[in-house]
Design a protein around this motif. Structure first.
Motif, PDB file in Angstrom:
ATOM      1  N   PHE A  13       0.931  -1.076   0.140  1.00  0.00           N
ATOM      2  CA  PHE A  13       0.202   0.050   0.110  1.00  0.00           C
ATOM      3  C   PHE A  13       0.790   1.229   0.176  1.00  0.00           C
ATOM      4  CE2 PHE A  13      -2.975  -3.328   1.580  1.00  0.00           C
ATOM      5  CZ  PHE A  13      -4.124  -2.896   0.786  1.00  0.00           C
ATOM      6  N   ILE A  16       1.440   2.111  -3.578  1.00  0.00           N
ATOM      7  CA  ILE A  16      -0.102   2.522  -4.023  1.00  0.00           C
ATOM      8  C   ILE A  16      -0.044   3.998  -3.618  1.00  0.00           C
ATOM      9  CG2 ILE A  16      -2.259   2.249  -4.183  1.00  0.00           C
ATOM     10  CD1 ILE A  16      -1.897  -0.523  -3.760  1.00  0.00           C
ATOM     11  N   VAL A  76      -4.937  -7.068  -3.035  1.00  0.00           N
ATOM     12  CA  VAL A  76      -3.827  -5.844  -3.195  1.00  0.00           C
ATOM     13  C   VAL A  76      -3.339  -5.741  -4.638  1.00  0.00           C
ATOM     14  CG1 VAL A  76      -1.545  -4.989  -2.359  1.00  0.00           C
ATOM     15  CG2 VAL A  76      -3.062  -6.479  -0.742  1.00  0.00           C
ATOM     16  N   GLY A 192      -2.723   5.903   5.706  1.00  0.00           N
ATOM     17  CA  GLY A 192      -3.033   4.939   4.458  1.00  0.00           C
ATOM     18  C   GLY A 192      -2.786   5.476   3.055  1.00  0.00           C
ATOM     19  N   ALA A 193      -3.124   4.350   2.022  1.00  0.00           N
ATOM     20  CA  ALA A 193      -3.368   4.852   0.817  1.00  0.00           C
ATOM     21  C   ALA A 193      -4.767   5.382   0.400  1.00  0.00           C
ATOM     22  CB  ALA A 193      -2.768   3.618   0.002  1.00  0.00           C
TER      23      ALA A 193
END
Length: 227
Positions: A13, A16, A76, A192-193
């Motif tokens: 992530f 990303i 993912v 977070g992404a």
């Protein structure tokens, strides 16, 4: 504007999130954004020479079967594709990433941090390469313009180990427990992404605040100068 990004090269992530931040900056048209990557190890105890495959590690960590771990990873992989990233999770070598973070510190000193970070993520998630292997790290650094002899000597030493530990300690002080974690001008944070729109909103907010500050400074200026 400065954006500090705590991430780990073994975190899918994080790559990303990096791409989404870059897209937000591009769409925003911002030209004064400095992005600095900070060290964070998801598993500081990861072996220098892996003895287990990625799916085995995930199955053990989450108490699932290897097939379930593979299925989890597919989610993912699908998410990454929407951002133009094509992960090869079957090829991932889950080695210790401390040395890769050290290399990032060296790259920073030569204004090559972004380039090296990009290559490290690709090496891990797409090429199935061991980021604890000196020859691989040297090749990556050399490909973006660093001197091979300098890189080899650096990797053979303990140089920049303290910088990595200091950044990890800073993360703990900020309460960072997971990555990616983005800090904007030490005022706003995104964990977070998140979607591109979330990054864009923070960028726009800071730009508006900067405009207000400029106007406020201008109000205090006369024909002879500012006070």
């Amino acid at each position: 504007m400065k954006v500090e990004v705590w991430s780990d090269y073994a975190c899918p992530f994080c790559y990303i999130g990096k791409k989404r931040l870059e897209k937000a900056i591009q769409e925003n048209g911002a030209t004064n954004v400095e992005v600095e990557f900070k060290s964070f190890e998801l598993d500081p105890s990861a072996p220098e020479t892996p003895t287990m495959g990625l799916y085995d590690i995930l199955a053990s960590k989450y108490g699932t079967s290897v097939d379930q771990a593979r299925s989890m990873s597919q989610g993912v992989v699908d998410a990454a594709k929407t951002d133009g990233l094509f992960y090869e999770m079957d090829r991932v070598v889950p080695a210790n990433t401390f040395k890769a973070h050290r290399l990032t510190q060296l790259a920073k000193k030569h204004d090559k941090m972004d380039e090296v970070s990009e290559e490290l993520f690709q090496a891990y998630f797409m090429n199935g390469e061991n980021l604890n292997d000196d020859s691989i790290l040297t090749r990556i650094a050399t490909a973006v313009g660093l001197d091979p002899a300098t890189v080899e000597a650096f990797l053979a030493s303990e140089e920049s180990s303290n910088e990595v530990r200091q950044e990890e300690e800073m993360a703990r002080e900020l309460g960072v427990t997971g990555v990616p974690f983005f800090v904007f001008d030490r005022k706003y944070a995104i964990s977070g992404a998140q979607p591109v729109e979330a990054f864009s909103q923070v960028l726009e907010r800071i730009q508006q605040e900067q405009k207000v500050e400029i106007v406020a400074e201008g109000d205090a200026c006369g024909v002879d100068g500012c006070n």
